[in-house]
Design a protein around this motif. Structure first.
Motif, PDB file in Angstrom:
ATOM      1  N   GLN A   1      -4.628 -11.399   7.348  1.00 13.93           N
ATOM      2  CA  GLN A   1      -5.595 -12.396   7.990  1.00 13.93           C
ATOM      3  C   GLN A   1      -6.887 -11.253   7.793  1.00 13.93           C
ATOM      4  N   GLU A   2      -6.900 -10.028   7.700  1.00 15.55           N
ATOM      5  CA  GLU A   2      -7.818  -9.328   8.404  1.00 15.55           C
ATOM      6  C   GLU A   2      -8.266  -8.319   6.649  1.00 15.55           C
ATOM      7  N   ARG A   3      -7.234  -8.851   5.665  1.00 19.80           N
ATOM      8  CA  ARG A   3      -7.516  -8.131   5.026  1.00 19.80           C
ATOM      9  C   ARG A   3      -8.433  -8.015   4.045  1.00 19.80           C
TER      10      ARG A   3
ATOM     11  N   LYS B   1      -0.451  -1.697  11.282  1.00 19.34           N
ATOM     12  CA  LYS B   1      -0.214  -2.462  12.258  1.00 19.34           C
ATOM     13  C   LYS B   1       1.650  -2.881  12.424  1.00 19.34           C
ATOM     14  N   THR B   2       1.623  -3.636  11.124  1.00 19.18           N
ATOM     15  CA  THR B   2       2.946  -4.331  11.466  1.00 19.18           C
ATOM     16  C   THR B   2       4.271  -3.485  11.590  1.00 19.18           C
ATOM     17  N   CYS B   3       3.800  -1.803  11.481  1.00 20.21           N
ATOM     18  CA  CYS B   3       5.233  -1.465  11.254  1.00 20.21           C
ATOM     19  C   CYS B   3       5.444  -1.105  12.883  1.00 20.21           C
TER      20      CYS B   3
ATOM     21  N   TRP C   1       0.982 -10.116  19.031  1.00 18.73           N
ATOM     22  CA  TRP C   1       0.163 -10.894  17.656  1.00 18.73           C
ATOM     23  C   TRP C   1       0.059  -9.794  16.732  1.00 18.73           C
ATOM     24  N   ASP C   2       0.607 -10.581  15.557  1.00 17.76           N
ATOM     25  CA  ASP C   2       0.055  -9.618  14.915  1.00 17.76           C
ATOM     26  C   ASP C   2      -1.228  -9.809  13.972  1.00 17.76           C
ATOM     27  N   THR C   3      -1.975  -9.509  12.512  1.00 16.71           N
ATOM     28  CA  THR C   3      -3.056 -10.334  12.202  1.00 16.71           C
ATOM     29  C   THR C   3      -2.341 -11.684  10.629  1.00 16.71           C
TER      30      THR C   3
END
Ligand SMILES: Cc1cc2nc3c(=O)[nH]c(=O)nc-3n(C[C@@H](O)[C@H](O)[C@H](O)COP(=O)(O)OP(=O)(O)OC[C@H]3O[C@@H](n4cnc5c(N)ncnc54)[C@H](O)[C@@H]3O)c2cc1C
Ligand SMILES: Nc1nc2c(ncn2[C@@H]2O[C@H](COP(=O)(O)OP(=O)(O)O)[C@@H](O)[C@H]2O)c(=O)[nH]1
Ligand SMILES: [Mg+2]
Lengths: 746, 191
Positions: free
Chosen positions: B57-59, B10-12, B52-54
């Motif tokens: 917190q999804e981890r 996601k971040t990438c 928006w990125d998580t």
């Protein structure tokens, strides 16, 4: 998943309530590694916020009396393998006892199908939403919408993007959008961080360009900003930053006007015509609809019900912290619109601003003058000690009476503005009055702000910041024990039988072992949540109401009442949510608060099948559903006396109306943990952070930039780094997910 | 907003889209991305995306519900080299339907399509799941950049279409648009 969890942290925090979340954010912000756990599957603990079904679930869970736990019953033999010889483990309670006497009353029928359906009931879900959405829009339309451009040179105002998006979706007439629409009408307050960035033209225009006529109606029907300027004129002693605010509010008005000009040749105008059309077709809310439990479940997602509702003082420490830390960008607020008081057997609006004082019909001209004079004095009472000489130690109410004020003015000031009881000494009463007045007029006609979607949002905002700075979140994770070294200092925890080490362990008080806590926590709070069918004091526009009920024969201690409507994003259209709390006197919250409920509502309908709910001649609001509970109040004891070194214990929400104590607590505890460090320095805006590309040595670079970030510096471009693009207007950033896009015409 | 299991990229994907760079290694896990703004020119208009990125917190499945609430569009990512991440997309869709707007635009994305050797999830599997939930679908690679631009472009188009909807306009379908555009680009940009 467990394998991913590192086994060493600087700080482990148990519980995601407000003080814990502030500490989590503050620790992560200065570069500490943070593990933040909660035994529940939701954020907030005793500060949580639920939809209707979740609250029902919470209620059911807490009705069960927790099993008795003894220290020995909690010890786990498996721990021994993970401990060195000099270490010991102390088990933590698995069934917290901080919530007691949960009692829930349903006053409506299970479903309508049980009986012949009254006509109003035949609404399909869709109809219901449509009819509700549209009129509510206009009803709220007079409300203020203010952005606080704290120390910012930004010159546009932000919620615009939201609105147009809301509008865009509104057209689709899908459910779930109701919120959005309402939202766009309600008075909102957003804080823009102290950014010096320039407004980005594109976004600015696109934001405003689409702005809606409804806004215009707002601006010229009433002028809350004008009231505010009067306020400013009256209480002119405020600091210069307030002037900036007022000025910005003014600017905002201009920008709204610009918008309105654009608006004329905007393709969207026909849509608002459409809206008006609908409006004429369906002018009133179906407020006589019979609600059933089934309806509440169907609309569950529209409820945001708080266990610990509080208000923020506009000039209070939490607002200050949210702005200075840049966490304000994760939340939006609405100003409470009125303060009520119960006097002469009825509810009355307390005039607290100059505009109110002029407008009120409950007060004579002479009284108005007295009230204004006294309020003006209270604002600067320190400068005029001669005015209250001799009363310093005597009750505030005596001082007020000595000023030849009429009984109603004394009542207003003492019980509704200072919110103190008869025993409180003059100096304390003056300070309380001053605190109220200082926060008045910054965002609207009361000193108080409410977080949209409820107070349960606030801890989550701090958690988000913690996560952005590397904090690890793990809900629904229990902690069985605390590990102490030879000196009795805490060095880690057992969680899911895994040992995790830490330098500091922060625990909300219900996580702590009995032996860590004061022997006796004497005080409790009684709380209640009511879902009602109408307002306790109906007005033309939806109101956000604060009321303090003074103890009398029936009411055992001062009851704080908050009433919120759909505009506060806490319930579906056509309903209200009323929160009550008071210091516990009787054994159960129900005994404490039922008298207040009887005063404000129709008698609770306990025989749901008689169908008396919905009968038309009743003036008082009807309660559809309610819950009472007691909560241990750990704010009044010293929690950090008997606990092992290396641990910190934080308190429950307590009975105070605002967050002053909470922020003070978190700040003090942080200083105890990290004396030399800054408490929540401003977090950079996303656009100030420059990401690096794949340089082939990412680890090293990463650490470097992480450090830079922590130092709150903008990383300077080097090698293949990109130039930071032109900084965005703070507007672009503060509105969270809501203005995810916006469109402008070329 | 970006959702999906930890490690799916996601971040990438966000960084690739915003800054045109590919991140790897420790950096991304140390500093979370909060959100990024990007203005997308579309025909005669500009759409501003705030993505928006998580924040990680999804981890451990601890995404705050507020995260979904105000989203107008959600990109749900899985990793084509991880069957587990694909299986979890149903759980994510469950969360989305409980907490997001009913009419949120959802796009299912199979990321890391560049890793041909390690692939565990077939393109057709993703396509089938997307069809079942009636959401748009494509595969991307944050590493090569394949389809990343297109994914956001399609979302932006859909949002613009919803907002500007004009009765005379032909109906817009993200799914169709994605199909059309990815065919067009099939032999083009990606590298
Ligand atoms: C949005 C969302 C919400 C969810 N909500 C819930 C929820 O409320 N409740 C809930 O229970 N689950 C929930 N899940 C998780 C569920 O879907 C998981 O797939 C399931 O719980 C197991 O996957 P995991 O991620 O925990 O572990 P995995 O990612 O499957 O496992 C992590 C590692 O541990 C290994 N591993 C896993 N299990 C074992 C084992 N038994 N023995 C040895 N090694 C093992 C795996 O091989 C892997 O290497 C949710 C998932 C999502 C995406
Ligand atoms: N080969 C390849 N690796 C990727 C791709 N996207 C992400 N990665 C890698 O996958 C890992 C996790 O990525 P990240 O963006 O942190 O995932 P997130 O947890 O979903 O945000 C990192 O090591 C990335 O370098 C991709 O498209 N292709
Ligand atoms: Mg990530």
């Amino acid at each position: 998943m467990d394998d991913d969890l590192p086994s060493n942290f600087d700080v482990i925090i148990l519980g995601t309530g407000m003080p814990e979340s502030i500490l989590a954010a503050a620790a992560a912000r200065i570069g500490k590694t943070v593990l933040h756990l909660d035994r529940n599957h939701y954020y907030g603990g005793s500060w949580a916020n639920f939809n209707f079904d979740q609250l029902t679930e919470w209620t059911e869970k807490h009705k069960v009396i927790p099993p008795h736990e003894t220290t020995t019953s909690l010890i786990d033999e498996r721990w021994a393998e993970c401990l060195t010889e000099e270490e010991t483990a102390v088990p933590l309670p698995q069934y917290p006892k901080n919530i007691q006497n949960v009692s829930c009353i349903t006053c409506i029928r299970e479903s309508a199908s049980a009986k012949s359906v009254p006509e109003e009931k035949v609404f399909s879900q869709d109809d219901l939403e449509k009819t509700n959405v549209i009129p509510s829009g206009n009803e709220n339309s007079e409300n203020t919408e203010i952005s606080h451009l704290a120390a910012s040179s930004g010159d546009s105002f932000s919620p615009t993007d939201n609105e147009q998006v809301a509008e865009a979706v509104g057209e689709t007439e899908l459910s779930g959008i109701t919120h959005n629409l309402q939202e766009s009408e309600s008075s909102r307050v957003t804080f823009l961080g102290a950014s010096t960035s320039r407004t980005n033209d594109v976004s600015n225009q696109e934001g405003n360009g689409d702005h809606v006529t409804r806004e215009h109606q707002e601006e010229d029907t009433i002028s809350p900003d004008l009231g505010q300027s009067l306020e400013e004129a009256l209480f002119g002693s405020n600091t210069s930053s307030d002037n900036t605010l007022i000025q910005n509010v003014g600017e905002r008005e201009d920008s709204v006007n610009d918008v309105l000009e654009d608006r004329n040749h905007n393709i969207r105008s026909e849509e608002s015509a459409e809206m008006c059309h609908d409006l004429n077709l369906e002018p009133s809310k179906p407020d006589k609809k019979e609600w059933t439990l089934e309806d509440l479940h169907t609309q569950r997602r529209k409820f945001n019900l708080d266990l610990a509702p509080k208000l923020l003082l506009s000039k209070g420490p939490l607002v200050g912290l949210l702005i200075s830390s840049n966490i304000a960008r994760y939340a939006e607020f609405k100003c409470a619109t009125r303060v009520l008081t119960y006097i002469n057997n009825h509810l009355e609006q307390v005039p607290c601003s100059r505009a109110d004082v002029f407008a009120t019909k409950h007060v004579s001209v002479v009284e108005k003058r007295m009230l204004m004079k006294l309020l003006t004095f209270c604002l600067q009472f320190q400068k005029h000690p001669e005015e209250y000489r001799g009363f310093e130690g005597r009750p505030f109410v005596e001082f007020l009476k000595s000023r030849k004020l009429t009984p109603s003015v004394v009542h207003y000031i003492c019980y509704a503005i200072a919110m103190v009881d008869d025993s409180v000494p003059t100096l304390q009463g003056l300070t309380a009055t001053q605190k109220f007045l200082e926060s008045l007029g910054h965002y609207g006609n009361s000193p108080f702000l409410w977080p949209l979607y409820g107070c349960g949002e606030l801890p989550q905002c701090f958690c988000r910041l913690c996560a952005v700075f590397g904090g690890i979140y793990y809900l629904k994770r229990s902690v069985e024990g605390v590990i102490l070294d030879r000196e009795g200092k805490c060095v880690g925890i057992f969680s899911n039988h895994k040992r995790i080490n830490c330098s500091w362990l922060v625990m909300e008080s219900s996580y702590a072992a009995a032996e860590f806590l004061p022997a006796n926590v004497p005080e409790r709070v009684s709380r209640a949540i009511f879902i009602t069918s109408s307002s306790i004091l109906p007005a033309e526009k939806e109101q956000l109401t604060l009321l303090k009920l003074v103890p009398d024969g029936n009411i055992p201690s001062t009851v704080t009442v908050l009433e919120l409507g759909p505009g506060a994003m806490v319930c579906p259209d056509g309903l209200y949510v009323v929160y009550m709390n008071c210091p516990s006197v009787h054994e159960t919250a129900k005994e404490d608060l039922l008298p207040a409920a009887e005063l404000l509502f129709s008698p609770l309908n306990t025989d749901v099948n008689t169908g008396c709910a919905g009968s038309s001649d009743v003036m008082e609001p009807e309660v559809l559903w309610c819950v009472f509970f007691n909560e241990l109040d750990t704010t009044t004891v010293n929690l950090n006396e008997h606990n092992p070194s290396g641990t910190i214990i934080t308190s429950s929400p307590g009975k105070s109306l605002d967050y002053e104590l909470t922020v003070k607590e978190a700040r003090n505890l942080f200083q105890k943990m990290f004396p030399a460090e800054e408490f929540l320095p401003r977090a950079p805006d996303p656009e100030e952070i420059v990401m690096e590309g794949d340089t082939g040595n990412p680890g090293e670079k990463g650490n470097e930039s992480a450090e830079n970030l922590t130092d709150n510096e903008i990383q300077h471009p080097s090698e293949n780094l990109q130039q930071p693009e032109e900084l965005q207007s703070p507007n672009d950033q503060e509105n969270k997910e809501q203005d995810q896009h916006s469109v402008t015409e070329a | 907003m970006l959702v999906g299991d930890s490690g799916v990229g996601k971040t990438c994907v966000l960084v690739r889209y915003k800054d045109g760079a590919f991140l790897s290694g420790a950096f991304i896990s140390t500093v979370g991305i909060d959100f990024r703004n990007k203005v997308v020119p579309l025909d005669d208009a500009k759409v501003k995306l705030q993505i928006w990125d998580t924040a990680g917190q999804e981890r451990f499945r601890s995404v705050t519900h507020a995260y979904y609430r105000d989203a107008h569009a959600l990109l749900l990512l899985y990793d084509v080299t991880s069957k587990n991440s694909f299986d979890n997309t149903r759980a994510w869709l469950g969360e989305i339907s409980e907490y997001a707007h009913d009419d949120v635009v959802i796009m299912l994305i199979g990321n890391k399509a560049d890793m041909k050797e390690e692939r565990q999830v077939k393109y057709e599997d993703g396509e089938r799941l997307a069809a079942e939930y009636e959401v748009a679908f494509m595969e991307t690679s944050a590493k090569s950049g394949m389809n990343v631009e297109l994914a956001f472009q399609a979302v932006a188009r859909e949002l613009k279409y919803r907002k500007m909807r004009n009765p005379d306009d032909p109906k817009f379908s993200v799914t169709e648009y994605v199909k059309h555009e990815s065919q067009k680009n099939a032999s083009g940009c990606c590298s």
